[in-house]
Design a protein around this motif. Structure first.
Motif, short mmCIF file in Angstrom:
data_model
loop_
_atom_site.label_atom_id
_atom_site.label_comp_id
_atom_site.label_asym_id
_atom_site.label_seq_id
_atom_site.Cartn_x
_atom_site.Cartn_y
_atom_site.Cartn_z
N ALA A 122 42.47 51.37 12.52
CA ALA A 122 43.21 50.54 13.47
C ALA A 122 42.29 49.58 14.22
O ALA A 122 42.72 48.52 14.68
CB ALA A 122 43.97 51.41 14.45
N LEU A 123 41.01 49.95 14.35
CA LEU A 123 40.05 49.12 15.07
C LEU A 123 39.25 48.20 14.14
O LEU A 123 38.34 47.50 14.60
CB LEU A 123 39.06 49.99 15.86
N ALA A 124 39.57 48.18 12.87
CA ALA A 124 38.87 47.30 11.93
C ALA A 124 38.95 45.86 12.42
O ALA A 124 40.04 45.36 12.73
CB ALA A 124 39.46 47.43 10.53
N GLY A 125 37.81 45.19 12.51
CA GLY A 125 37.78 43.81 12.98
C GLY A 125 37.75 43.66 14.48
O GLY A 125 37.69 42.54 15.00
N THR A 126 37.78 44.78 15.22
CA THR A 126 37.73 44.72 16.69
C THR A 126 36.28 44.59 17.15
O THR A 126 35.41 45.32 16.69
CB THR A 126 38.37 45.99 17.30
N SER A 127 36.03 43.66 18.04
CA SER A 127 34.68 43.43 18.54
C SER A 127 34.30 44.41 19.63
O SER A 127 33.12 44.77 19.78
CB SER A 127 34.57 42.01 19.10
N LEU A 128 35.28 44.82 20.44
CA LEU A 128 35.00 45.63 21.63
C LEU A 128 36.24 46.39 22.04
O LEU A 128 37.34 45.83 22.04
CB LEU A 128 34.55 44.72 22.78
N VAL A 129 36.06 47.66 22.38
CA VAL A 129 37.10 48.44 23.05
C VAL A 129 36.68 48.59 24.51
O VAL A 129 35.51 48.89 24.80
CB VAL A 129 37.27 49.82 22.40
N THR A 130 37.60 48.38 25.41
CA THR A 130 37.27 48.51 26.82
C THR A 130 38.39 49.24 27.54
O THR A 130 39.52 49.34 27.06
CB THR A 130 37.01 47.13 27.45
N ALA A 149 37.25 56.93 16.74
CA ALA A 149 37.74 55.62 16.30
C ALA A 149 36.68 54.54 16.50
O ALA A 149 36.43 53.72 15.61
CB ALA A 149 39.02 55.27 17.04
N CYS A 150 36.06 54.53 17.69
CA CYS A 150 35.06 53.49 17.98
C CYS A 150 33.84 53.62 17.07
O CYS A 150 33.37 52.63 16.49
CB CYS A 150 34.64 53.57 19.45
N THR A 151 33.31 54.83 16.95
CA THR A 151 32.11 55.00 16.14
C THR A 151 32.42 54.81 14.66
O THR A 151 31.61 54.26 13.92
CB THR A 151 31.48 56.37 16.39
N GLY A 152 33.59 55.24 14.23
CA GLY A 152 33.97 55.05 12.83
C GLY A 152 34.10 53.59 12.45
O GLY A 152 33.81 53.20 11.33
N ALA A 153 34.55 52.77 13.42
CA ALA A 153 34.71 51.34 13.17
C ALA A 153 33.45 50.55 13.52
O ALA A 153 33.42 49.33 13.30
CB ALA A 153 35.89 50.81 13.99
N GLY A 154 32.42 51.24 14.07
CA GLY A 154 31.22 50.53 14.51
C GLY A 154 31.50 49.61 15.67
O GLY A 154 30.85 48.57 15.83
N CYS A 155 32.47 49.98 16.51
CA CYS A 155 32.95 49.12 17.58
C CYS A 155 32.37 49.55 18.93
O CYS A 155 32.56 50.70 19.34
CB CYS A 155 34.48 49.17 17.62
N PRO A 156 31.67 48.69 19.67
CA PRO A 156 31.19 49.05 21.00
C PRO A 156 32.35 49.39 21.94
O PRO A 156 33.48 48.93 21.75
CB PRO A 156 30.46 47.79 21.48
#
Length: 295
Positions: A122-130, A149-156
């Motif tokens: 779901a976070l694929a292509g997301t630059s940042l979760v805040t 989810a964040c670590t799996g997508a490599g998302c800060p």
């Protein structure tokens, strides 16, 4: 107040009252390493490789995190505002800034829902979760979902204003410590089968992100109340004491007297309160240790 499945609900009036204190408390120190990470990342597909940020704001409330952060990050931005309260989502979407730090456009979408569907896919292509003031109202399972989810997508992830369990009031009152302990126990309560992390959330998040190979940086983000923030101080104080009384009903008589003394001091401009929070920046990737600077 909680909803039908035990999730805390917050009035828009409370969220708007606290917004200036939130903005003053959030740690700007975390923005430089965040900007460096975002500048080095490939542009998300929604910008066609031309640069820009795709940002998801979890538990966005009235959108205060977006109003604070969008103006501090350069480049075009597309924000997905997510909350389980549709009324708050409507407020957030209508009040987001239209331009970024460099004048580029900021656009938004709304997602009415919780964390159940948050996955790496779901976070694929997301630059940042805040998120702001979210971690402490999560359960451990919900936190693990977020971290995975964040670590799996490599998302800060930039997760601001989580309570740490420390409150300082001046002048000191003999009941401060007892009420603080009762409040912290209330923050860890079980509601509708959900056991909240409360003041344990920051330590739990550091461990969960680090275990999955992320670099974690934390900084203090305390509220400093009193003086010109009298209305907010009074509302916070009433809520703090009410939660302590709910957790320990036998404190009711003493707590009522305490509240009266504290409100009187607040009205006279004689009360100062520091409510300790921590901001956390998690940068997924090869494990490089952690820099924990919160107190």
């Amino acid at each position: 107040m909680n909803d039908a499945v035990g999730r805390p609900r917050f009035s828009p009036q409370w969220l708007e009252l606290r917004e200036p204190a939130d903005a003053a408390a959030r740690s700007s120190e975390l923005l430089d390493p965040l900007r460096e990470r975002l500048a080095a990342a490939p542009a998300p597909e929604c910008f066609g490789g031309t640069g820009g940020l795709a940002i998801r704001d979890l538990g966005c409330g009235t959108g205060s995190m977006g109003r604070w952060l969008a103006a501090r990050l350069p480049g075009p931005q597309h924000w997905v505002l997510q909350d389980h309260d549709p009324a708050l989502l409507a407020r957030a979407g209508s009040r987001m800034p239209s331009t970024a730090a460099d004048g580029r456009p900021v656009t938004t979408d709304a997602d009415c829902g919780g964390l159940a569907g948050l996955t790496a896919a779901a976070l694929a292509g997301t630059s940042l979760v805040t998120a702001s003031a979210l971690l402490d109202v999560l359960t451990r399972d919900e936190l693990e979902t977020l971290v995975a989810a964040c670590t799996g997508a490599g998302c800060p992830a930039l997760l601001a204003l989580s309570v740490t369990g420390r409150v300082e009031l001046s002048p000191v009152d003999p009941l401060d410590a007892e009420l603080s302990a009762a409040f912290n126990a209330h923050q860890r309560r079980t509601a509708a089968g959900r056991r909240l992390l409360g003041p344990d959330a920051v330590v739990a998040a550091i461990e969960a992100f680090t275990r999955r190979g992320a670099r974690v940086v934390t900084r203090p983000s305390p509220w400093r109340l009193g003086g010109p923030e009298r209305v907010l101080t009074e509302q916070w104080l009433r809520g703090w004491v009410a939660a302590a009384r709910e957790q320990r009903p036998e404190l009711a008589t003493k707590a009522d007297g305490y509240l009266g003394r504290r409100l009187q001091a607040c009205a006279a401009g004689e009360l100062a309160v520091t409510v300790h929070h921590a901001d956390l920046l998690a940068l997924p990737g090869p494990a490089r240790g952690r820099d924990t600077g919160f107190a």
